[in-house]
Design a protein around this motif. Structure first.
Motif, PDB file in Angstrom:
ATOM      1  N   ALA A 319      25.424 -48.507  -5.913  1.00  0.00           N
ATOM      2  CA  ALA A 319      26.331 -47.860  -4.971  1.00  0.00           C
ATOM      3  C   ALA A 319      25.224 -47.106  -4.112  1.00  0.00           C
ATOM      4  N   ARG A 320      24.579 -46.107  -4.680  1.00  0.00           N
ATOM      5  CA  ARG A 320      23.820 -45.142  -4.123  1.00  0.00           C
ATOM      6  C   ARG A 320      22.745 -45.709  -3.429  1.00  0.00           C
ATOM      7  N   LEU A 321      22.397 -47.109  -3.564  1.00  0.00           N
ATOM      8  CA  LEU A 321      21.509 -47.747  -2.913  1.00  0.00           C
ATOM      9  C   LEU A 321      22.070 -48.423  -1.654  1.00  0.00           C
ATOM     10  N   GLU A 322      23.399 -48.370  -1.503  1.00  0.00           N
ATOM     11  CA  GLU A 322      24.205 -48.964  -0.715  1.00  0.00           C
ATOM     12  C   GLU A 322      24.002 -50.225  -0.508  1.00  0.00           C
ATOM     13  N   ASP A 323      23.964 -50.958  -1.723  1.00  0.00           N
ATOM     14  CA  ASP A 323      23.833 -52.446  -1.875  1.00  0.00           C
ATOM     15  C   ASP A 323      25.141 -52.841  -2.555  1.00  0.00           C
ATOM     16  N   GLY A 324      26.297 -52.937  -1.721  1.00  0.00           N
ATOM     17  CA  GLY A 324      27.355 -53.345  -2.173  1.00  0.00           C
ATOM     18  C   GLY A 324      27.495 -54.650  -3.037  1.00  0.00           C
ATOM     19  N   ASN A 325      26.785 -55.565  -2.567  1.00  0.00           N
ATOM     20  CA  ASN A 325      26.877 -56.906  -3.154  1.00  0.00           C
ATOM     21  C   ASN A 325      26.116 -57.112  -4.543  1.00  0.00           C
ATOM     22  N   LEU A 326      24.834 -56.135  -4.693  1.00  0.00           N
ATOM     23  CA  LEU A 326      24.157 -55.973  -5.806  1.00  0.00           C
ATOM     24  C   LEU A 326      25.308 -55.301  -6.891  1.00  0.00           C
ATOM     25  N   ALA A 327      25.881 -54.311  -6.492  1.00  0.00           N
ATOM     26  CA  ALA A 327      26.977 -53.224  -7.127  1.00  0.00           C
ATOM     27  C   ALA A 327      28.043 -54.542  -7.515  1.00  0.00           C
ATOM     28  N   TYR A 328      28.711 -55.183  -6.888  1.00  0.00           N
ATOM     29  CA  TYR A 328      29.440 -56.163  -7.287  1.00  0.00           C
ATOM     30  C   TYR A 328      29.163 -57.238  -8.253  1.00  0.00           C
ATOM     31  N   ASP A 329      27.972 -57.731  -8.010  1.00  0.00           N
ATOM     32  CA  ASP A 329      27.311 -58.640  -8.962  1.00  0.00           C
ATOM     33  C   ASP A 329      27.488 -57.987 -10.259  1.00  0.00           C
ATOM     34  N   ASN A 330      26.822 -56.792 -10.364  1.00  0.00           N
ATOM     35  CA  ASN A 330      26.834 -56.078 -11.712  1.00  0.00           C
ATOM     36  C   ASN A 330      28.187 -55.708 -12.271  1.00  0.00           C
ATOM     37  N   ILE A 331      29.244 -55.594 -11.277  1.00  0.00           N
ATOM     38  CA  ILE A 331      30.665 -55.419 -11.941  1.00  0.00           C
ATOM     39  C   ILE A 331      31.070 -56.917 -12.695  1.00  0.00           C
ATOM     40  N   LYS A 332      30.699 -57.788 -12.044  1.00  0.00           N
ATOM     41  CA  LYS A 332      31.088 -59.104 -12.625  1.00  0.00           C
ATOM     42  C   LYS A 332      30.350 -59.178 -13.931  1.00  0.00           C
ATOM     43  N   TRP A 333      29.040 -58.930 -14.172  1.00  0.00           N
ATOM     44  CA  TRP A 333      28.406 -59.084 -15.383  1.00  0.00           C
ATOM     45  C   TRP A 333      29.157 -58.220 -16.437  1.00  0.00           C
ATOM     46  N   PHE A 334      29.520 -56.849 -15.757  1.00  0.00           N
ATOM     47  CA  PHE A 334      30.237 -55.996 -16.807  1.00  0.00           C
ATOM     48  C   PHE A 334      31.400 -56.827 -17.557  1.00  0.00           C
ATOM     49  N   PHE A 335      32.251 -57.581 -16.651  1.00  0.00           N
ATOM     50  CA  PHE A 335      33.396 -57.911 -17.109  1.00  0.00           C
ATOM     51  C   PHE A 335      33.145 -59.101 -17.926  1.00  0.00           C
ATOM     52  N   ARG A 336      32.103 -59.627 -17.727  1.00  0.00           N
ATOM     53  CA  ARG A 336      31.810 -60.982 -18.371  1.00  0.00           C
ATOM     54  C   ARG A 336      31.100 -60.383 -19.955  1.00  0.00           C
ATOM     55  N   GLN A 337      30.319 -59.393 -20.106  1.00  0.00           N
ATOM     56  CA  GLN A 337      29.693 -59.250 -21.134  1.00  0.00           C
ATOM     57  C   GLN A 337      30.251 -57.987 -22.054  1.00  0.00           C
ATOM     58  N   SER A 338      31.109 -57.208 -21.193  1.00  0.00           N
ATOM     59  CA  SER A 338      30.952 -55.801 -21.898  1.00  0.00           C
ATOM     60  C   SER A 338      32.704 -55.431 -21.898  1.00  0.00           C
ATOM     61  N   VAL A 339      33.550 -56.384 -21.954  1.00  0.00           N
ATOM     62  CA  VAL A 339      34.908 -55.936 -21.861  1.00  0.00           C
ATOM     63  C   VAL A 339      35.823 -56.646 -22.716  1.00  0.00           C
ATOM     64  N   ARG A 340      36.466 -56.298 -23.578  1.00  0.00           N
ATOM     65  CA  ARG A 340      37.277 -56.781 -24.615  1.00  0.00           C
ATOM     66  C   ARG A 340      38.513 -57.320 -23.799  1.00  0.00           C
ATOM     67  N   PRO A 341      39.266 -58.268 -24.421  1.00  0.00           N
ATOM     68  CA  PRO A 341      40.481 -58.776 -23.818  1.00  0.00           C
ATOM     69  C   PRO A 341      41.534 -57.594 -23.412  1.00  0.00           C
ATOM     70  N   ASN A 342      41.387 -56.586 -24.284  1.00  0.00           N
ATOM     71  CA  ASN A 342      42.645 -55.388 -23.947  1.00  0.00           C
ATOM     72  C   ASN A 342      41.804 -54.377 -23.028  1.00  0.00           C
ATOM     73  N   MET A 343      40.751 -54.699 -22.496  1.00  0.00           N
ATOM     74  CA  MET A 343      40.037 -53.823 -21.644  1.00  0.00           C
ATOM     75  C   MET A 343      39.317 -52.888 -22.070  1.00  0.00           C
ATOM     76  N   PHE A 344      38.992 -52.510 -23.222  1.00  0.00           N
ATOM     77  CA  PHE A 344      38.072 -51.539 -23.823  1.00  0.00           C
ATOM     78  C   PHE A 344      36.743 -51.883 -23.830  1.00  0.00           C
TER      79      PHE A 344
END
Length: 470
Positions: A319-344
Motif C-alpha cells: 500500500a505504501r508503494l501505492e501498488d494496489g494490485n500487488l496489495a490485493y494479490d496479497n490479500i487474496k493470498w492472506f485469505f487462501r493461506q492464513s484464515v480459518r473458516p471462523n475468520m481467525f
C-alpha cells in the motif's frame, strides 16, 4: 477466497471483524491485546500468549487510530508504564544507559530483559517501538495533555536510552548493538551456510532510533522542554548510520551487505522506515523506496508471507508503494493461506498452525493504507486502489493531524468526500493521478486553493469540509 476467487463483500466484513476483536480485547483499564487476545484457551498457549514486541503487539494496534478506535490504544500505554521500572534497571545494568528499554518480549508483569535466546531475544528496541505508538496517538488526537503527561516522559527516557546505547563505529557513525534484525539471520562471511544473528547497526535499529529522535525533538519543541537534551539528540541524529542499498539493489538489512540465511524470512524488519514509519517515501526518497520494492519482491519470490501477520505487513508495504494490485494479490493470498473458516488468523501453513490475532488487525490496517494515507500535513486519498475495487466508500477513517474522512469513489476515481477537522492546521489533500479537487466548501462557501498536485486548506477546528472531485 480460499480457492482464489474474489468476494468483495467479505472484505468489509473482515475489516469490521478486526475492529470488533480490538473492541472486545483491548478496552481501557484491561490488558493490552496479546498474541491470542482474550481467546487463548490453553494453560500453555503458543509463545505464552504474551506480548511479542518486535512486530506482533504493534501490529495489533495499527488499526486503532485509523479506524476511530484511538481510546483502545491505552492498554498498550499502560503496558509501557508497567514495564517502566524493570526497563530502567535493564537499561542501566545491561547497557550502562539512562532511560529505559524493553527487549523483544514482555508480559503482564512488565519483564524487560532478553528471553528465548540470541536468535531473536537479544533485541533491545521493543520498548522504543512501542513508545512510537504514543506519538501516533498524539498525531491523530491532538490531545496536548496526553502528549505532556503520558507520551513525553516515555519519549524522553527512550531518547536518553538510545544516546547511551548507540556507539561510534570506525567511520564515525552512531550504531546500535550488539543486536539483531528480528528475527532473521545472515550467512557468516567466509562460510557457505553458517547462520549468524548478532551484529552492530541493523537497519531496523537505526530506523527506530532515527524515528524516535525525530519524535522526541518535535515533542520537546511543542512543549518547550529540555532544550539541552533536544540539542544532544539532534546532534546524535545527524550521526546515525544512513540507509544503504546493497548489491541486489535492495535496502540492506544489516550494516554490511550480508547474504540472507533465509531469503524468504517472515520478518521484513529492515523496511520499518518505510512502514510503519515514513522516513522513506516514494516522493521524498525515491531511490530508497525503489530499494524497498526490491527487498519486498525478493522476500515474496523466496516465499515470504507464511504467517498471517507476515502477509499483513507485506500488504501494508504494498500500500505504501501505492501498488494496489500487488496489495490485493496479497490479500487474496492472506485469505487462501492464513484464515480459518471462523475468520481467525493463522500463524503458519500447517493444518494445526496456531491461532494468532495479529493478522486479524494487520490486514484491515493494510486496507486502510490502500484507501487513505497521511504523513506530515498531506492526506492522500485512494493511494493504492486495486483495479477490482472500482466503486466503493468508507466512513470514519482517521488521518494524522486530527482529520476524520468519509469518501465515495466510482469507476476508480474519487467523487465526493467530507473532511472533519478536530483542530486547526494546514491540510493538504492529494488525489490519484487523473483526478483533481474541483471544489472545497465550508459553510456553503468555497475555500482553499490548488498548489501543484495538492489542494491546500487552512483548516479550522471543528469545521466540516465538503469536497468534490473531477
Amino acid at each position: 477466497m480460499k480457492e482464489g476467487e474474489d468476494d468483495v463483500h467479505l472484505l468489509p466484513t473482515f475489516f469490521q471483524f478486526g475492529r470488533y476483536l480490538l473492541i472486545s480485547s483491548s478496552r481501557p483499564g484491561t490488558m493490552a491485546a496479546n498474541l491470542q487476545g482474550i481467546w487463548n484457551d490453553a494453560l500453555d498457549p503458543p509463545w505464552g500468549s504474551k506480548f511479542t514486541i518486535n512486530i506482533n503487539t504493534q501490529m495489533n494496534y495499527w488499526i486503532a487510530e485509523v479506524s476511530g478506535l484511538g481510546d483502545l490504544h491505552f492498554p498498550v500505554f499502560d503496558l509501557l508504564d508497567a514495564a517502566h521500572a524493570a526497563g530502567v534497571v535493564t537499561a542501566k545494568k545491561y547497557y550502562n544507559a539512562r532511560g529505559f528499554c524493553i527487549h523483544h518480549n514482555t508480559d503482564l508483569w512488565g519483564d524487560a530483559v532478553p528471553i528465548d535466546g540470541i536468535g531473536g531475544g537479544f533485541w533491545p528496541l521493543g520498548g522504543a517501538w512501542l513508545t512510537t505508538h504514543l506519538w501516533e496517538h498524539w498525531l491523530h488526537s491532538g490531545d496536548r495533555t496526553f502528549l505532556e503527561q503520558r507520551a513525553y516522559p516515555h519519549l524522553k527516557q527512550t531518547a536518553e536510552f538510545l544516546l547511551g546505547y548507540l556507539q561510534t563505529d570506525k567511520d564515525g557513525h552512531l550504531v546500535g548493538g550488539p543486536s539483531c534484525s528480528p528475527e532473521n539471520g545472515y550467512i557468516l562471511p567466509g562460510t557457505t551456510q553458517t547462520k549468524a544473528n548478532l551484529c552492530m547497526g541493523p537497519t531496523m535499529d537505526q530506523a527506530i532510533a532515527r524515528g524516535l529522535f525525530r519524535q522526541f525533538v518535535a515533542a520537546s519543541n511543542e512543549l518547550n522542554r529540555d532544550a539541552d537534551l533536544r540539542a544532544e539528540v539532534e546532534a546524535a541524529a545527524k550521526k546515525l548510520l544512513p540507509y544503504k542499498i546493497g548489491k541486489h539493489g535492495q535496502l540492506q538489512e544489516w550494516a554490511e551487505d550480508y547474504d540472507e540465511f533465509e531469503p524468504g524470512h517472515r520478518h521484513i524488519s529492515h523496511l520499518w522506515g518505510f512502514h510503519p514509519d515514513d522516513q522513506i517515501t516514494l516522493r521524498q526518497t525515491p531511490d530508497l523506496a525503489a530499494a524497498v520494492r526490491v527487498s519486498l519482491q525478493r522476500r515474496l519470490d523466496a516465499g515470504s508471507g507464511s504467517t498471517g501477520w507476515s502477509r499483513s505487513w507485506i500488504i501494508n508495504q504494498c500500500a505504501r508503494l501505492e501498488d494496489g494490485n500487488l496489495a490485493y494479490d496479497n490479500i487474496k493470498w492472506f485469505f487462501r493461506q492464513s484464515v480459518r473458516p471462523n475468520m481467525f488468523d493463522v500463524c503458519g501453513l500447517k493444518d494445526n498452525s496456531p491461532y494468532q490475532i495479529d493478522g486479524n488487525f494487520g490486514m484491515p490496517a493494510g486496507m486502510t493504507e490502500m484507501l487513505l494515507q497521511s504523513h506530515g500535513d498531506v492526506v492522500r486519498l485512494l493511494p493504492a486502489l486495486p483495479g477490482v475495487w472500482q466503486d466503493g466508500s468508507f466512513q470514519g477513517f482517521r488521518a494524522r493531524g486530527g482529520y476524520t474522512v468519509n469518501l465515495t469513489w466510482k469507476s476508480g476515481k474519487p467523487v465526493s468526500a467530507v473532511v472533519l477537522a478536530s483542530r486547526a492546521g494546514k491540510l493538504r489533500l492529494a488525489v490519484p493521478h487523473g483526478s483533481r479537487v474541483e471544489t472545497v466548501q465550508l459553510r456553503g462557501k468555497s475555500t482553499g486553493k490548488a498548489e501543484g498536485e495538492e489542494y491546500v486548506i487552512e483548516a479550522e477546528a471543528g469545521a466540516r469540509y465538503s469536497v468534490r472531485f473531477v
